[in-house]
Design a protein around this motif. Structure first.
Motif, PDB file in Angstrom:
ATOM      1  N   GLY A 233       0.818  -1.216   0.000  1.00  0.00           N
ATOM      2  CA  GLY A 233       0.000   0.000   0.000  1.00  0.00           C
ATOM      3  C   GLY A 233       0.845   1.255   0.000  1.00  0.00           C
ATOM      4  O   GLY A 233       2.076   1.226   0.043  1.00  0.00           O
ATOM      5  N   ARG A 234       0.150   2.376  -0.028  1.00  0.00           N
ATOM      6  CA  ARG A 234       0.812   3.681  -0.100  1.00  0.00           C
ATOM      7  C   ARG A 234       1.082   4.222   1.301  1.00  0.00           C
ATOM      8  O   ARG A 234       0.355   3.926   2.239  1.00  0.00           O
ATOM      9  N   TYR A 235       2.143   5.008   1.392  1.00  0.00           N
ATOM     10  CA  TYR A 235       2.432   5.709   2.637  1.00  0.00           C
ATOM     11  C   TYR A 235       3.284   6.936   2.345  1.00  0.00           C
ATOM     12  O   TYR A 235       3.906   7.040   1.293  1.00  0.00           O
ATOM     13  N   THR A 236       3.257   7.868   3.265  1.00  0.00           N
ATOM     14  CA  THR A 236       4.055   9.091   3.200  1.00  0.00           C
ATOM     15  C   THR A 236       5.056   9.029   4.334  1.00  0.00           C
ATOM     16  O   THR A 236       4.735   8.553   5.426  1.00  0.00           O
ATOM     17  N   GLU A 237       6.277   9.506   4.092  1.00  0.00           N
ATOM     18  CA  GLU A 237       7.326   9.455   5.113  1.00  0.00           C
ATOM     19  C   GLU A 237       7.562  10.811   5.764  1.00  0.00           C
ATOM     20  O   GLU A 237       7.421  11.854   5.135  1.00  0.00           O
ATOM     21  N   TYR A 238       7.926  10.751   7.029  1.00  0.00           N
ATOM     22  CA  TYR A 238       8.341  11.937   7.774  1.00  0.00           C
ATOM     23  C   TYR A 238       9.480  11.516   8.686  1.00  0.00           C
ATOM     24  O   TYR A 238       9.354  10.526   9.422  1.00  0.00           O
TER      25      TYR A 238
END
Length: 111
Positions: free
Chosen positions: A34-39
């Motif tokens: 799946g999709r994810y955003t990193e920080y």
């Protein structure tokens, strides 16, 4: 590998709560899809941690840490399972709210 609760300021800010809870597994035992955003943020000890968030709802879905390069941490709230085992370790106790009690038998790591 372990289930822990963290009282550091970074976890308090990230979760908006008094502490963070996570279960840690070896990377080779976790399949990320799946999709994810990193920080990327620094821990209280200055260690880089890369958090991955759901781009749809903003929930933290997993993270990796410089100090544990072969593992992935997953917040236990993401499992939505009240029978999930209790933590075995508590870290950053110096940042723990004084009104917060720990479960019996939990190991406290000193920061």
């Amino acid at each position: 590998m372990r289930i822990s609760m963290c009282h550091c300021l970074a976890c308090q800010r990230r979760t908006g709560s008094a502490f963070g809870m996570q279960a840690r597994w070896p990377k080779d035992r976790v399949d990320v899809t799946g999709r994810y955003t990193e920080y990327v943020r620094s821990s209280d000890a200055g260690e880089e941690r890369t958090f991955r968030f759901c781009p749809g709802c903003g929930a933290t879905v997993f993270w990796t840490t410089e100090g544990w390069p072969d593992s992935i941490a997953v917040p236990i709230g993401g499992f939505a399972d009240s029978s999930f085992p209790q933590p075995t370790v508590s870290v950053y106790g110096s940042r723990r709210y004084p009104w917060l009690s720990l479960p019996d038998g939990i190991e406290e790591e000193h920061d």
